[in-house]
Design a protein around this motif. Sequence first.
Motif, PDB file in Angstrom:
ATOM      1  N   MET A 109      41.149 -19.606  11.775  1.00 43.77           N
ATOM      2  CA  MET A 109      40.350 -19.930  10.621  1.00 43.77           C
ATOM      3  C   MET A 109      39.007 -20.468  11.087  1.00 43.77           C
ATOM      4  SD  MET A 109      42.040 -19.264   7.946  1.00 43.77           S
ATOM      5  CE  MET A 109      43.650 -18.937   7.473  1.00 43.77           C
ATOM      6  N   CYS A 110      38.140 -20.823  10.074  1.00 45.98           N
ATOM      7  CA  CYS A 110      36.833 -21.351  10.393  1.00 45.98           C
ATOM      8  C   CYS A 110      36.895 -22.858  10.562  1.00 45.98           C
ATOM      9  CB  CYS A 110      35.871 -20.967   9.286  1.00 45.98           C
ATOM     10  SG  CYS A 110      35.951 -19.214   8.957  1.00 45.98           S
ATOM     11  N   ALA A 111      35.806 -23.416  11.062  1.00 45.12           N
ATOM     12  CA  ALA A 111      35.813 -24.806  11.469  1.00 45.12           C
ATOM     13  C   ALA A 111      35.935 -25.766  10.297  1.00 45.12           C
ATOM     14  CB  ALA A 111      34.536 -25.109  12.238  1.00 45.12           C
ATOM     15  N   ALA A 112      36.686 -26.815  10.473  1.00 46.13           N
ATOM     16  CA  ALA A 112      36.843 -27.831   9.439  1.00 46.13           C
ATOM     17  C   ALA A 112      35.634 -28.754   9.408  1.00 46.13           C
ATOM     18  CB  ALA A 112      38.108 -28.639   9.701  1.00 46.13           C
ATOM     19  N   VAL A 113      35.115 -29.014   8.223  1.00 46.50           N
ATOM     20  CA  VAL A 113      33.950 -29.877   8.083  1.00 46.50           C
ATOM     21  C   VAL A 113      34.227 -31.263   8.637  1.00 46.50           C
ATOM     22  CG1 VAL A 113      32.501 -31.064   6.390  1.00 46.50           C
ATOM     23  CG2 VAL A 113      32.985 -28.658   6.116  1.00 46.50           C
TER      24      VAL A 113
ATOM     25  N   THR B  94      26.636 -23.063  10.355  1.00 46.56           N
ATOM     26  CA  THR B  94      27.373 -24.200   9.805  1.00 46.56           C
ATOM     27  C   THR B  94      28.754 -24.232  10.453  1.00 46.56           C
ATOM     28  OG1 THR B  94      28.430 -23.043   7.955  1.00 46.56           O
ATOM     29  CG2 THR B  94      26.181 -23.860   7.603  1.00 46.56           C
ATOM     30  N   GLY B  95      29.321 -25.425  10.592  1.00 44.76           N
ATOM     31  CA  GLY B  95      30.602 -25.509  11.293  1.00 44.76           C
ATOM     32  C   GLY B  95      30.452 -25.144  12.752  1.00 44.76           C
ATOM     33  N   GLY B  96      29.291 -25.483  13.334  1.00 44.40           N
ATOM     34  CA  GLY B  96      28.943 -24.964  14.649  1.00 44.40           C
ATOM     35  C   GLY B  96      29.708 -25.522  15.815  1.00 44.40           C
ATOM     36  N   SER B  97      30.450 -26.620  15.621  1.00 44.17           N
ATOM     37  CA  SER B  97      31.222 -27.167  16.736  1.00 44.17           C
ATOM     38  C   SER B  97      32.720 -26.933  16.567  1.00 44.17           C
ATOM     39  CB  SER B  97      30.946 -28.663  16.898  1.00 44.17           C
ATOM     40  OG  SER B  97      31.345 -29.368  15.747  1.00 44.17           O
ATOM     41  N   GLY B  98      33.089 -26.078  15.635  1.00 47.92           N
ATOM     42  CA  GLY B  98      34.486 -25.712  15.469  1.00 47.92           C
ATOM     43  C   GLY B  98      34.874 -24.552  16.368  1.00 47.92           C
ATOM     44  N   LEU B  99      36.038 -24.029  16.142  1.00 47.56           N
ATOM     45  CA  LEU B  99      36.620 -22.967  16.974  1.00 47.56           C
ATOM     46  C   LEU B  99      35.685 -21.772  17.132  1.00 47.56           C
ATOM     47  CD1 LEU B  99      38.999 -21.429  18.347  1.00 47.56           C
ATOM     48  CD2 LEU B  99      39.839 -20.921  16.034  1.00 47.56           C
ATOM     49  N   VAL B 100      35.230 -21.203  16.024  1.00 52.35           N
ATOM     50  CA  VAL B 100      34.412 -19.990  16.093  1.00 52.35           C
ATOM     51  C   VAL B 100      32.981 -20.315  16.502  1.00 52.35           C
ATOM     52  CG1 VAL B 100      33.626 -17.959  14.822  1.00 52.35           C
ATOM     53  CG2 VAL B 100      35.883 -18.920  14.348  1.00 52.35           C
ATOM     54  N   GLY B 101      32.441 -21.432  15.992  1.00 55.38           N
ATOM     55  CA  GLY B 101      31.092 -21.816  16.362  1.00 55.38           C
ATOM     56  C   GLY B 101      30.940 -22.046  17.854  1.00 55.38           C
ATOM     57  N   LYS B 102      31.891 -22.744  18.456  1.00 51.30           N
ATOM     58  CA  LYS B 102      31.839 -22.981  19.897  1.00 51.30           C
ATOM     59  C   LYS B 102      31.965 -21.673  20.673  1.00 51.30           C
ATOM     60  CE  LYS B 102      31.751 -26.462  21.808  1.00 51.30           C
ATOM     61  NZ  LYS B 102      30.595 -27.255  22.300  1.00 51.30           N
ATOM     62  N   ALA B 103      32.764 -20.749  20.152  1.00 59.04           N
ATOM     63  CA  ALA B 103      32.905 -19.456  20.833  1.00 59.04           C
ATOM     64  C   ALA B 103      31.601 -18.669  20.767  1.00 59.04           C
ATOM     65  CB  ALA B 103      34.047 -18.660  20.197  1.00 59.04           C
ATOM     66  N   ILE B 104      30.923 -18.687  19.617  1.00 62.41           N
ATOM     67  CA  ILE B 104      29.632 -17.996  19.507  1.00 62.41           C
ATOM     68  C   ILE B 104      28.623 -18.617  20.465  1.00 62.41           C
ATOM     69  CG2 ILE B 104      27.670 -17.540  17.975  1.00 62.41           C
ATOM     70  CD1 ILE B 104      29.697 -17.369  15.657  1.00 62.41           C
ATOM     71  N   GLU B 105      28.596 -19.937  20.524  1.00 54.79           N
ATOM     72  CA  GLU B 105      27.686 -20.619  21.440  1.00 54.79           C
ATOM     73  C   GLU B 105      27.949 -20.206  22.885  1.00 54.79           C
ATOM     74  OE1 GLU B 105      26.396 -25.188  22.686  1.00 54.79           O
ATOM     75  OE2 GLU B 105      28.054 -24.849  21.296  1.00 54.79           O
ATOM     76  N   GLN B 106      29.230 -20.159  23.271  1.00 57.39           N
ATOM     77  CA  GLN B 106      29.568 -19.816  24.647  1.00 57.39           C
ATOM     78  C   GLN B 106      29.239 -18.362  24.964  1.00 57.39           C
ATOM     79  OE1 GLN B 106      30.702 -22.057  27.051  1.00 57.39           O
ATOM     80  NE2 GLN B 106      30.081 -20.301  28.310  1.00 57.39           N
ATOM     81  N   VAL B 107      29.523 -17.463  24.029  1.00 62.29           N
ATOM     82  CA  VAL B 107      29.203 -16.053  24.244  1.00 62.29           C
ATOM     83  C   VAL B 107      27.696 -15.872  24.425  1.00 62.29           C
ATOM     84  CG1 VAL B 107      29.141 -13.799  23.093  1.00 62.29           C
ATOM     85  CG2 VAL B 107      31.263 -15.101  23.165  1.00 62.29           C
ATOM     86  N   GLY B 108      26.910 -16.629  23.646  1.00 61.24           N
ATOM     87  CA  GLY B 108      25.463 -16.578  23.813  1.00 61.24           C
ATOM     88  C   GLY B 108      25.033 -17.032  25.186  1.00 61.24           C
TER      89      GLY B 108
ATOM     90  N   GLY C 216      41.966 -19.912  20.079  1.00 57.24           N
ATOM     91  CA  GLY C 216      41.215 -19.979  21.326  1.00 57.24           C
ATOM     92  C   GLY C 216      40.856 -21.411  21.676  1.00 57.24           C
ATOM     93  N   MET C 217      39.984 -21.560  22.654  1.00 56.73           N
ATOM     94  CA  MET C 217      39.522 -22.860  23.071  1.00 56.73           C
ATOM     95  C   MET C 217      38.807 -23.565  21.915  1.00 56.73           C
ATOM     96  SD  MET C 217      39.818 -20.558  25.570  1.00 56.73           S
ATOM     97  CE  MET C 217      38.290 -19.711  25.934  1.00 56.73           C
ATOM     98  N   HIS C 218      38.860 -24.885  21.896  1.00 62.27           N
ATOM     99  CA  HIS C 218      38.219 -25.720  20.868  1.00 62.27           C
ATOM    100  C   HIS C 218      38.878 -25.576  19.501  1.00 62.27           C
ATOM    101  CE1 HIS C 218      34.977 -26.677  23.685  1.00 62.27           C
ATOM    102  NE2 HIS C 218      34.936 -25.390  23.968  1.00 62.27           N
ATOM    103  N   ASP C 219      40.088 -25.082  19.455  1.00 61.36           N
ATOM    104  CA  ASP C 219      40.826 -24.985  18.200  1.00 61.36           C
ATOM    105  C   ASP C 219      41.285 -26.377  17.774  1.00 61.36           C
ATOM    106  OD1 ASP C 219      42.146 -23.863  16.022  1.00 61.36           O
ATOM    107  OD2 ASP C 219      43.139 -22.315  17.210  1.00 61.36           O
ATOM    108  N   ASN C 220      41.861 -26.461  16.581  1.00 62.79           N
ATOM    109  CA  ASN C 220      42.503 -27.690  16.117  1.00 62.79           C
ATOM    110  C   ASN C 220      43.984 -27.577  16.446  1.00 62.79           C
ATOM    111  OD1 ASN C 220      43.554 -29.901  14.833  1.00 62.79           O
ATOM    112  ND2 ASN C 220      42.920 -29.300  12.777  1.00 62.79           N
ATOM    113  N   PHE C 221      44.439 -28.363  17.424  1.00 68.37           N
ATOM    114  CA  PHE C 221      45.800 -28.256  17.916  1.00 68.37           C
ATOM    115  C   PHE C 221      46.744 -29.258  17.232  1.00 68.37           C
ATOM    116  CE2 PHE C 221      43.087 -26.401  21.104  1.00 68.37           C
ATOM    117  CZ  PHE C 221      43.796 -25.308  21.575  1.00 68.37           C
ATOM    118  N   ASN C 222      46.346 -29.756  16.070  1.00 68.08           N
ATOM    119  CA  ASN C 222      47.171 -30.693  15.324  1.00 68.08           C
ATOM    120  C   ASN C 222      48.459 -30.003  14.865  1.00 68.08           C
ATOM    121  OD1 ASN C 222      48.109 -32.030  12.677  1.00 68.08           O
ATOM    122  ND2 ASN C 222      46.730 -33.547  13.564  1.00 68.08           N
ATOM    123  N   ILE C 223      49.572 -30.627  15.140  1.00 67.97           N
ATOM    124  CA  ILE C 223      50.866 -30.007  14.836  1.00 67.97           C
ATOM    125  C   ILE C 223      51.128 -29.961  13.334  1.00 67.97           C
ATOM    126  CG2 ILE C 223      53.363 -30.288  15.080  1.00 67.97           C
ATOM    127  CD1 ILE C 223      52.804 -31.372  17.919  1.00 67.97           C
TER     128      ILE C 223
END
Length: 339
Positions: free
Chosen positions: A1-5, A31-45, A193-200
Amino acid sequence: MCAAVSSLCPVFAIVGMAEGEAAKSKRILVTGGSGLVGKAIEQVGKDGEGRPDEEWIFLSSKDADLTNAAETRAMFDRFRPTHVIHLAAMVGGLFRNMKYNLDFWRKNVHINDNVLHSAHEHGVTKVISCLSTCIFPDKTTYPIDETMIHNGPPHSSNFGYSYAKRMIDVQNRAYSEQYGRMFTAVIPTNVFGMHDNFNIEDGHVLPGLIHKTYLAQRDGRSLMVWGSGKPRRQFIFSRDLARLFIWVLREYEEIEPIILSVGEEEEVSIKEAAESIVAAMNFKGEVIFDTSKSDGQYKKTASNSKLRKYLPDFKFTPFSQAVKETCDWFVANYDVARK
């Protein structure tokens, strides 16, 4: 999913820009730039996908409360983006959705309306919002495709989130018809992926299982998997999704949404996903399936035929490799990972 606010922190990154370089033709706000997908986009860049004419700005909830129209408008006033990738959302796993359907509806409707309307008011060239396959009808035929979003009610377990996300598609069409805006959306399958929310308790199935396996391994306990393990899902690695987001930003020119997913043949059961995690983490204990817990929606098989028409040769990371990379990252970053 997308990053939680609620879980974002301030992140600013500029991809493909040298010191003193001339102004860019694209200023892309995420927006949501430090969540799972945002961090992945940053890293790919950072890994070479950035272009010299693009400036990327990754924002967090500390930059603005997107449920507040005035704060959202002020954020757009400050950064003046030409393009927006809208990832921010209130998200959660199955059981949190079941408990707080009203909250998921109200907060996401406010966030999405504020972002899209501020983008319109500021003349943003293109907005790409992130939807989810949970928006599709519960009673449907498979595989689901982009034409089927509004063909019936979503699964009752997360109807608040699902309807709020569906409304993005409605708004995109309306902004296009009334104002000629290029507002579109992508529909990923289950992202991990990396930087996901691993809350059980509140996280999604794969990161939750990774965290559970880590604790079971550490404490010498059995691994308890909620549900029967029979439901099936298509999982997409966040790095692959990031590459596809960048392609959509640059190349995709339809208002109609597009599913971003591995193929139907790559669908796996929750049991198979758990087995992949167990192998990746070298877990030797007993694995138990707690059938007293809800399975949620049995399947959401999605067609990626539209994506393949555009990108027939796109290579997805093999599931087992992506799981291993994610598990290794979680173990190495356990103290700082979201959990």
